[in-house]
Design an enzyme around this catalytic site. Structure first.
Site, PDB file in Angstrom:
ATOM      1  N   CYS A 103      49.689  43.607  44.599  1.00 51.96           N
ATOM      2  CA  CYS A 103      48.605  44.427  44.048  1.00 51.96           C
ATOM      3  C   CYS A 103      47.688  44.964  45.139  1.00 51.96           C
ATOM      4  O   CYS A 103      47.077  46.020  44.976  1.00 51.96           O
ATOM      5  CB  CYS A 103      47.761  43.615  43.065  1.00 51.96           C
ATOM      6  SG  CYS A 103      48.677  42.726  41.796  1.00 51.96           S
ATOM      7  N   SER A 152      45.572  35.970  30.552  1.00 53.13           N
ATOM      8  CA  SER A 152      45.987  37.137  31.314  1.00 53.13           C
ATOM      9  C   SER A 152      46.130  38.313  30.362  1.00 53.13           C
ATOM     10  O   SER A 152      46.379  38.142  29.165  1.00 53.13           O
ATOM     11  CB  SER A 152      47.322  36.851  32.001  1.00 53.13           C
ATOM     12  OG  SER A 152      47.948  38.034  32.415  1.00 53.13           O
ATOM     13  N   CYS A 195      43.957  44.300  42.212  1.00 50.25           N
ATOM     14  CA  CYS A 195      44.255  43.288  41.199  1.00 50.25           C
ATOM     15  C   CYS A 195      43.107  43.170  40.194  1.00 50.25           C
ATOM     16  O   CYS A 195      42.084  43.829  40.309  1.00 50.25           O
ATOM     17  CB  CYS A 195      44.545  41.954  41.894  1.00 50.25           C
ATOM     18  SG  CYS A 195      45.457  40.752  40.890  1.00 50.25           S
ATOM     19  N   ASP A 196      43.282  42.269  39.238  1.00 49.52           N
ATOM     20  CA  ASP A 196      42.459  42.247  38.026  1.00 49.52           C
ATOM     21  C   ASP A 196      40.948  42.211  38.253  1.00 49.52           C
ATOM     22  O   ASP A 196      40.209  43.047  37.748  1.00 49.52           O
ATOM     23  CB  ASP A 196      42.833  41.035  37.170  1.00 49.52           C
ATOM     24  CG  ASP A 196      44.259  41.086  36.667  1.00 49.52           C
ATOM     25  OD1 ASP A 196      44.997  41.994  37.086  1.00 49.52           O
ATOM     26  OD2 ASP A 196      44.639  40.222  35.872  1.00 49.52           O
ATOM     27  N   CYS A 230      50.357  44.801  38.453  1.00 44.12           N
ATOM     28  CA  CYS A 230      51.292  44.557  37.353  1.00 44.12           C
ATOM     29  C   CYS A 230      51.295  45.748  36.388  1.00 44.12           C
ATOM     30  O   CYS A 230      50.244  46.259  36.017  1.00 44.12           O
ATOM     31  CB  CYS A 230      50.922  43.283  36.624  1.00 44.12           C
ATOM     32  SG  CYS A 230      50.867  41.834  37.703  1.00 44.12           S
ATOM     33  N   GLU A 258      42.964  31.637  33.642  1.00 37.72           N
ATOM     34  CA  GLU A 258      43.844  32.303  32.680  1.00 37.72           C
ATOM     35  C   GLU A 258      44.986  31.378  32.282  1.00 37.72           C
ATOM     36  O   GLU A 258      45.432  30.546  33.079  1.00 37.72           O
ATOM     37  CB  GLU A 258      44.430  33.582  33.294  1.00 37.72           C
ATOM     38  CG  GLU A 258      43.428  34.673  33.501  1.00 37.72           C
ATOM     39  CD  GLU A 258      44.034  35.932  34.093  1.00 37.72           C
ATOM     40  OE1 GLU A 258      43.323  36.942  34.136  1.00 37.72           O
ATOM     41  OE2 GLU A 258      45.208  35.895  34.498  1.00 37.72           O
ATOM     42  N   ASP A 270      46.298  36.571  40.719  1.00 36.61           N
ATOM     43  CA  ASP A 270      46.414  35.831  39.459  1.00 36.61           C
ATOM     44  C   ASP A 270      47.850  35.380  39.213  1.00 36.61           C
ATOM     45  O   ASP A 270      48.094  34.280  38.715  1.00 36.61           O
ATOM     46  CB  ASP A 270      45.939  36.710  38.298  1.00 36.61           C
ATOM     47  CG  ASP A 270      44.440  36.924  38.324  1.00 36.61           C
ATOM     48  OD1 ASP A 270      43.762  36.305  39.156  1.00 36.61           O
ATOM     49  OD2 ASP A 270      43.949  37.724  37.511  1.00 36.61           O
TER      50      ASP A 270
END
Length: 606
Positions: free
Chosen positions: A83, A520, A156-157, A242, A495, A115
């Site tokens: 990511c 997630s 990323c997240d 992702c 998560e 993650d």
């Protein structure tokens, strides 16, 4: 000079620094002054040491020192995660483009946690708190170095809400470039396209003896273990986040709908020419923001957060989105609550056949017009506010006007007349198990209500072990309770994709999952997270017992255990808080500072 008492200026946030030059100021030749903050240290000879250091860092001459604005280019770059591993290279493209605009560009980076790599392990406890570290880092460098603007490049997240929270704090001209999504993977032994989520669901199928290669490869002697190896090797074929409508793409599409990035940013693939062009175009856009004094808090409004919620419901986004929107809004001092989330969910249809609950990925959406084309549909339907201002200096509707409408024959975004679900998939549940609120992800594919016997686990790893050993049976309806995994209790609110995906892979349709932790964006099924109050602070989830009947209802928006008020009171009286598992270091500091999930799990509440 900068004021020493920030509270003397009520129109500005109380914890940021102020420009030394007022907006709209022009030079003697009529040009707009853009070095509003950096001139504090570059004008005259007030800070000779600073100027000496800046010359050493690369400022070429006296004219540049006195007149050129400083643009910080902050990437959440590091090598150990697909990511994020390409973000430094994107930053170099941005830097060159900024310099071509006659501005000074300074690259710096902050940290991230993968993650996917940490999922199901102790490392996952460090994930959510990186959002705060990212915000702290970018705010720190931007304000300390007197940057006049900031371009942030997350991947990323937690990266995306982190950079937005930083922007809300420093409130200087800003835009975000999303690092983009990864390409699809392909499994030869399963003969289908795969992604990171496939790996986690395959683990559940593997544990319950449900994972098999295609007949062709089974006849060649390939086993379930070979399938796992094939998935691990081919699910992630390169750089990018992702690819489903998981948290990274939930946040990037929402932030695009808020007007904080260039059109198409959220759907341009990580390694595509479109992403490279976006990086080049960012320099012109940030200059426009500087010239017009467009700042983050001009864009972080109740109307833009409404847009974020609308597109999240339409595309089937992550429960994490709720947590991050609340934190972003709280940082920007915009009133946003769980009730707003429910109100939007009640009126917005779920339209997108995107993973995790659907078939397609962001790469597929890009091919049919990407996020701008989806926004075009929602603006035309009156569901998205196209009149909000954006980082381009134009409105959102003006930004998307050149993009094509969704093709008539596409299968990814359902027509408004035939949605997957007539209302949103994210539901806010309250009841005697979650009096402060909980967030459910209920697409309707598993029904709208679920009642079952509680089976209680005090940590996620206990449930993971039970699933790995095949100890959660098919048959009787069960509500699996995972507690002491909230922001304070985890600590870090990890998560729980490993368990939720294993449940799906194992075909345990008789199971629902409830936790004071979170999920997630790749999680799906009958799942409820963010239970408030969390177990660690004495929330009712702490006193649920094995065998209690629990009901989850998206029809009445309730999460309740069938236990009398007197019995709940007696159990609460007997409950004692567990000893903290962490008493030093960053997680201990986080646990001490963090607020509850219903207010975004923020650490800077006032």
């Amino acid at each position: 000079m900068e004021p020493s008492n920030y509270t003397d200026i009520p129109d500005e946030p109380r914890y940021i620094s102020f420009p030394s030059v007022e907006p709209g100021t022009k030079t003697s030749d009529g040009k707009q002054v853009l070095n509003r903050w950096s001139s504090t240290i570059t004008r005259e000879h007030d800070f000779p040491g600073a100027q000496a250091m800046l010359y050493a860092a690369g400022i070429p001459d006296r004219m540049s020192m006195k007149t050129s604005p400083h643009v910080g280019i902050s990437s959440v770059w590091w090598e150990g995660n697909p990511c994020n591993m390409h973000l430094n290279d994107l930053g170099k493209i941005v830097k060159q483009a900024v310099q071509k605009q006659g501005m000074l560009a300074w690259q710096f980076n902050t940290i991230g946690v993968s993650d996917a790599i940490t999922m199901g392990g102790e490392g996952m406890r460090f994930s959510l708190q990186t959002r705060e570290i990212i915000a702290d880092s970018i705010e720190t460098v931007t304000c300390a170095q007197h940057h006049d603007a900031n371009i942030s490049i997350p991947g990323c997240d937690k990266n995306m809400p982190g950079v937005i929270m930083a922007a809300a704090r420093h409130n200087r001209p800003f835009l975000m470039i999303y690092g983009g999504s990864i390409k699809k993977g392909h499994s030869k032994l399963l003969n289908k396209n795969v992604n990171i989520s496939t790996c986690y669901e395959a683990a559940g199928a593997f544990a319950y003896n449900r994972l098999q290669p295609t007949e062709e490869y089974a006849n060649k002697g390939c086993t379930a273990s070979d399938v796992m190896e094939d998935l691990e090797r081919h699910a992630c074929p390169g750089a990018g986040a992702c690819g489903g409508m998981y948290t990274a793409n939930t946040m990037s599409t929402a932030i695009e709908a808020m007007g904080l990035c260039l059109p198409g940013s959220s759907s341009n693939p990580a390694e595509s020419p479109a992403k490279m062009r976006e990086c080049e175009n960012a320099a012109e856009a940030i200059r426009i923001c500087m010239e017009k004094n467009i700042r983050p808090r001009d864009l972080l409004t109740k109307e833009s957060f409404e847009n974020a919620l609308v597109i999240t419901m339409a595309l089937g986004g992550s429960t994490n989105g709720v947590l991050h929107f609340l934190a972003m809004a709280g940082t920007a001092e915009v009133p946003l609550t769980l009730d707003d989330v429910q109100r939007v969910s009640d009126k917005i249809p779920f339209l997108a056949d995107l993973a995790p609950s659907g078939k397609f990925l962001m790469e597929d959406l890009f091919e049919i017009g990407g996020t701008p084309s989806v926004l075009k549909l929602l603006v035309a339907a009156g569901l998205i506010n196209g009149n909000i201002p954006t980082v381009t200096g134009k409105t959102l509707a003006e930004n998307i006007e050149p993009f094509p409408s969704l093709p008539a024959d596409q299968k990814i975004i359902r027509p408004l007349s035939n949605p997957i679900k007539k209302t949103g998939h994210l539901q806010i549940l309250r009841g005697n198990l979650s009096p402060g609120g909980a967030v459910a992800k209920i697409t309707g594919k598993e029904g709208l209500t679920f009642t079952g016997k509680a089976r209680v686990f005090n940590k996620e790893h206990e449930l993971d072990n039970a699933l790995t050993k095949g100890q959660i049976p098919h048959g009787e309806n069960l509500v699996l309770i995972v507690r002491y995994e909230g922001p304070k209790g985890g600590p870090g609110m990890p998560e729980q994709l490993k368990s939720s995906a294993a449940i799906m892979g194992a075909g345990l349709t008789n199971v629902a999952l409830v936790t004071d932790g979170r999920y997630s964006g790749a999680s799906h099924g009958f799942i409820v997270g963010h239970v408030v109050p969390e177990a660690a602070v004495g929330g009712p989830i702490a006193i649920v017992q094995d065998g209690d009947i629990v009901t989850i209802s998206a029809e009445t928006n309730t999460l309740s255990m069938h236990v009398s008020d007197d019995e709940i009171a007696a159990r609460m009286k007997a409950w004692k808080p567990p000893k903290s598992v962490v008493n030093r270091g960053v997680l201990a500091k986080y646990a001490k500072l963090v607020g509850d999930a219903s207010h975004g799990a923020m650490t800077d509440l006032f």
